[in-house]
Design an enzyme around this catalytic site. Structure first.
Site, mmCIF file in Angstrom:
data_model
loop_
_atom_site.group_PDB
_atom_site.id
_atom_site.type_symbol
_atom_site.label_atom_id
_atom_site.label_comp_id
_atom_site.label_asym_id
_atom_site.label_seq_id
_atom_site.Cartn_x
_atom_site.Cartn_y
_atom_site.Cartn_z
ATOM 1 N N HIS A 9 -4.678 -104.597 68.991
ATOM 2 C CA HIS A 9 -5.207 -104.729 67.623
ATOM 3 C C HIS A 9 -4.898 -106.077 66.991
ATOM 4 O O HIS A 9 -4.209 -106.171 65.990
ATOM 5 C CB HIS A 9 -4.754 -103.582 66.724
ATOM 6 N N HIS A 52 -4.877 -93.184 68.576
ATOM 7 C CA HIS A 52 -3.814 -92.231 68.237
ATOM 8 C C HIS A 52 -4.456 -90.861 68.049
ATOM 9 O O HIS A 52 -5.267 -90.679 67.133
ATOM 10 C CB HIS A 52 -3.114 -92.645 66.940
ATOM 11 N N LYS A 65 3.996 -99.107 76.495
ATOM 12 C CA LYS A 65 3.772 -99.730 75.194
ATOM 13 C C LYS A 65 5.062 -100.247 74.585
ATOM 14 O O LYS A 65 6.054 -99.527 74.520
ATOM 15 C CB LYS A 65 3.166 -98.663 74.271
#
Ligand SMILES: NC(=O)N[C@@H](CC(=O)O)C(=O)O
Ligand SMILES: [Zn+2]
Ligand SMILES: [Zn+2]
Length: 347
Positions: free
Chosen positions: A175, A16, A100
């Protein structure tokens, strides 16, 4: 004992960078470590199409320090109203490398996310057809599901179904934080991979909650119990090409983290490789770091590996208490503590 470790320059397959004044700092930190990064699109408003991706990319490149080199790989943010045409245009743009899926409400700036995965099945079909990978924040959002169980519930209720329905779609389970996610990725086809963060390799929920609540360890998906941490360490150091580096470096200003209702996200990009090296060394697996950090990501995405090298040296240094973050400050992971490895070009 190895005191120097030279490896191909790594890439970050999940970062990010934020926007505006912060870019100057986040981009400089990322570019010092990485040649390329998959740039998360959860801005407000999000990056929904190729045009928005192109202008965000220009802002990132505009923030790069003079002489710096860095290739931002842009990502579309899927919403209930994303159309197959948006996917085709993104693929044709040559600057968008993935799309995403944020389940609506799952994490920071996910309000515009997808409310029912079935709503975007025609989009997923087009992605499979044109070869655009799907990146997934894999957590359910139903209030009755315990926050520590949300990743497993996402696998059972959604991800297994998506992978079965779209067997050729490339999927990155982002993640990952549980043994369940490791097992799911191991058991599915080569089109399914996963990124693992440094904080999920180095820490478990005790680090966040024992002896006081530590907001700078709070990220989503939340740190789990130590058995899950062990499973992630096993996966990352296994040499299995399905698991690769994605920092999920997610800066929030100090005041937004140290608050009664603190934001989720750890700032790690400033020392990403050093943090991963520490985790791999715990397992005597430094020899596996290069493949995890620099080979498996580009291989999965079908991109060339980097050619330049970087060197880590065994040398203690103290992480600053704060780092500049636009006109504010961010508290990095490990602030005020010692790191044992140092990237050689560090100022
Ligand atoms: N990981 C986090 O805790 N936060 C990320 C969002 C995300 O990756 O889920 C952020 O944008 O702050
Ligand atoms: Zn996420
Ligand atoms: Zn993230």
């Amino acid at each position: 004992m190895t005191d120097r470790l030279t490896l191909l320059r790594p890439d970050d397959w999940h970062i990010h960078l934020r926007d505006g004044a912060s870019l100057r700092h986040t981009v400089a930190d990322a570019a010092r470590q990485f040649a390329r990064a998959i740039v998360m699109p959860n801005l407000v408003p999000p990056v929904r199409n190729a045009d928005e991706a192109a202008s965000y990319r220009e802002r990132i490149l505009g923030a790069l320090p003079a002489g710096g080199r860095f290739d931002p790989l842009m990502v579309l943010y899927l919403t209930d109203s994303t159309r197959p045409e948006d996917v085709r245009a993104a693929q044709a743009s040559g600057i968008v490398y993935a799309a995403k899926l944020y389940p609506a409400g799952a994490t920071t700036n996910s309000d515009s996310g997808v409310t029912r995965i079935d709503n975007i099945f025609s989009v997923l079909e087009t992605m499979a057809e044109v070869g655009l990978p799907l990146l997934v924040h894999g957590e359910v959002t139903r209030a009755e599901i315990d926050v520590f169980d949300r990743e497993k519930a996402f696998i059972d209720e959604h991800l297994s179904r998506v992978v079965q329905r779209f067997p050729t779609l490339k999927v990155v389970f982002e993640h990952i934080t549980t043994r369940d996610a490791v097992q799911f990725v191991e058991e599915t086809g080569t089109n399914v991979g996963a990124t693992i963060t440094a904080q999920h390799l180095l820490y478990n929920r005790n680090h966040m909650l024992v002896g006081g609540i530590r907001p700078h360890f709070y990220c989503l998906p939340i740190l789990k119990r130590n058995t899950h941490q062990e499973a992630l360490l096993d996966a990352a150091t296994s040499g299995n090409a399905k698991f690769f580096l994605g920092t999920d470096s997610a800066p929030h200003a100090q005041q937004a983290k140290e608050a009664a209702c603190g934001c989720a996200g750890c700032y790690t990009a400033f020392a990403a490789l050093e943090l991963y090296a520490e985790a791999f060394e715990q397992r005597d697996a430094l020899h596996r770091l290069e493949a995890f950090a620099s080979h498996f990501g580009p291989d999965f995405y079908g991109l060339a590996r980097n050619t330049e090298q970087v060197t880590l040296v065994r040398e203690d240094w103290t992480v600053p208490a704060q780092l500049p973050f636009g006109d504010r400050q961010v508290v990095p992971l490990r602030a005020g503590e010692t790191l044992r490895w140092r990237l050689e070009n560090r100022a």
